[in-house]
Design a protein around this motif. Structure first.
Motif, PDB file in Angstrom:
ATOM      1  N   GLU A  88      -0.140   4.171   1.113  1.00  0.00           N
ATOM      2  CA  GLU A  88      -0.708   5.177   2.012  1.00  0.00           C
ATOM      3  C   GLU A  88       0.343   5.811   2.912  1.00  0.00           C
ATOM      4  O   GLU A  88       0.142   6.915   3.400  1.00  0.00           O
ATOM      5  CB  GLU A  88      -1.822   4.559   2.856  1.00  0.00           C
ATOM      6  CG  GLU A  88      -1.377   3.458   3.780  1.00  0.00           C
ATOM      7  CD  GLU A  88      -2.543   2.864   4.561  1.00  0.00           C
ATOM      8  OE1 GLU A  88      -3.699   3.228   4.280  1.00  0.00           O
ATOM      9  OE2 GLU A  88      -2.301   2.029   5.446  1.00  0.00           O
ATOM     10  N   ARG A 109      -4.475  11.696  -5.180  1.00  0.00           N
ATOM     11  CA  ARG A 109      -4.247  10.288  -4.866  1.00  0.00           C
ATOM     12  C   ARG A 109      -5.518   9.675  -4.325  1.00  0.00           C
ATOM     13  O   ARG A 109      -6.327  10.344  -3.693  1.00  0.00           O
ATOM     14  CB  ARG A 109      -3.101  10.129  -3.875  1.00  0.00           C
ATOM     15  CG  ARG A 109      -3.351  10.683  -2.481  1.00  0.00           C
ATOM     16  CD  ARG A 109      -2.060  10.693  -1.658  1.00  0.00           C
ATOM     17  NE  ARG A 109      -1.533   9.346  -1.464  1.00  0.00           N
ATOM     18  CZ  ARG A 109      -0.272   9.084  -1.134  1.00  0.00           C
ATOM     19  NH1 ARG A 109       0.605  10.077  -0.993  1.00  0.00           N
ATOM     20  NH2 ARG A 109       0.127   7.840  -0.954  1.00  0.00           N
ATOM     21  N   THR A 143       0.836  -1.197   0.000  1.00  0.00           N
ATOM     22  CA  THR A 143       0.000   0.000   0.000  1.00  0.00           C
ATOM     23  C   THR A 143       0.871   1.248   0.000  1.00  0.00           C
ATOM     24  O   THR A 143       1.937   1.279   0.634  1.00  0.00           O
ATOM     25  CB  THR A 143      -0.933   0.020   1.218  1.00  0.00           C
ATOM     26  OG1 THR A 143      -1.682   1.257   1.205  1.00  0.00           O
ATOM     27  CG2 THR A 143      -0.157  -0.070   2.509  1.00  0.00           C
ATOM     28  N   ASN A 196      -4.955   2.645  -4.348  1.00  0.00           N
ATOM     29  CA  ASN A 196      -3.497   2.554  -4.469  1.00  0.00           C
ATOM     30  C   ASN A 196      -2.997   3.216  -5.749  1.00  0.00           C
ATOM     31  O   ASN A 196      -2.107   2.694  -6.432  1.00  0.00           O
ATOM     32  CB  ASN A 196      -3.028   1.102  -4.414  1.00  0.00           C
ATOM     33  CG  ASN A 196      -1.935   0.870  -3.390  1.00  0.00           C
ATOM     34  OD1 ASN A 196      -1.801   1.610  -2.412  1.00  0.00           O
ATOM     35  ND2 ASN A 196      -1.133  -0.155  -3.599  1.00  0.00           N
ATOM     36  N   ASN A 252      -5.894   6.508  -2.049  1.00  0.00           N
ATOM     37  CA  ASN A 252      -5.197   5.435  -1.329  1.00  0.00           C
ATOM     38  C   ASN A 252      -5.999   4.137  -1.343  1.00  0.00           C
ATOM     39  O   ASN A 252      -5.414   3.049  -1.303  1.00  0.00           O
ATOM     40  CB  ASN A 252      -4.898   5.874   0.099  1.00  0.00           C
ATOM     41  CG  ASN A 252      -3.756   6.877   0.164  1.00  0.00           C
ATOM     42  OD1 ASN A 252      -2.972   7.024  -0.777  1.00  0.00           O
ATOM     43  ND2 ASN A 252      -3.669   7.592   1.275  1.00  0.00           N
ATOM     44  N   THR A 310       1.398  12.023   2.108  1.00  0.00           N
ATOM     45  CA  THR A 310       0.710  10.763   2.383  1.00  0.00           C
ATOM     46  C   THR A 310      -0.788  10.972   2.592  1.00  0.00           C
ATOM     47  O   THR A 310      -1.601  10.163   2.146  1.00  0.00           O
ATOM     48  CB  THR A 310       1.305  10.077   3.611  1.00  0.00           C
ATOM     49  OG1 THR A 310       1.285  10.996   4.710  1.00  0.00           O
ATOM     50  CG2 THR A 310       2.751   9.648   3.374  1.00  0.00           C
TER      51      THR A 310
END
Length: 123
Positions: free
Chosen positions: A30, A72, A28, A77, A74, A53
């Protein structure tokens, strides 16, 4: 290990738009800051955009501010780069990259890289 794969590049006329994606696998992302870099023909690789992040902190090189947007997801991914009002000088191979902790603008700071996707903007 994190594997990154970019997609979405292509040939577009000046003023057009493209959306690049960077899909991660193996782990991941994240906990990774993510960056987009580009390498024009005959030139060094340069920072384009970065995202923290959390996704709350965004960073751009001056030449793309107001035209490019990094984001992004998360849960998927995946990291994205929306590129609008493209110019011939945006022509380059675009790479996504990942590193722990915070975004930096130095390519050598990044631990994982995709293979790149070509973006060509015609005038």
């Amino acid at each position: 290990q994190v594997q990154l794969e970019e997609a979405g590049g292509g040939l577009v006329q000046a003023g057009g738009s493209l959306r690049l994606s960077c899909a991660a696998s193996g782990r991941t992302i994240e906990n990774y800051a993510m960056g987009w870099f580009r390498q024009p023909p005959g030139k060094e690789r340069e920072f384009v955009a970065g995202i923290s992040t959390s996704g709350n902190d965004l960073y751009y090189v001056g030449s793309v501010k107001g035209r490019f947007t990094i984001s992004r997801d998360n849960a998927k991914n995946t990291v994205y780069l929306q590129m609008n009002i493209l110019k011939p000088e945006d022509t380059a191979v675009y790479y996504c990259a990942a590193r722990r902790l915070r975004v930096t603008t130095t390519p050598a700071d990044y631990d994982y890289w995709g293979q790149g996707t070509q973006v060509t903007v015609s005038s």
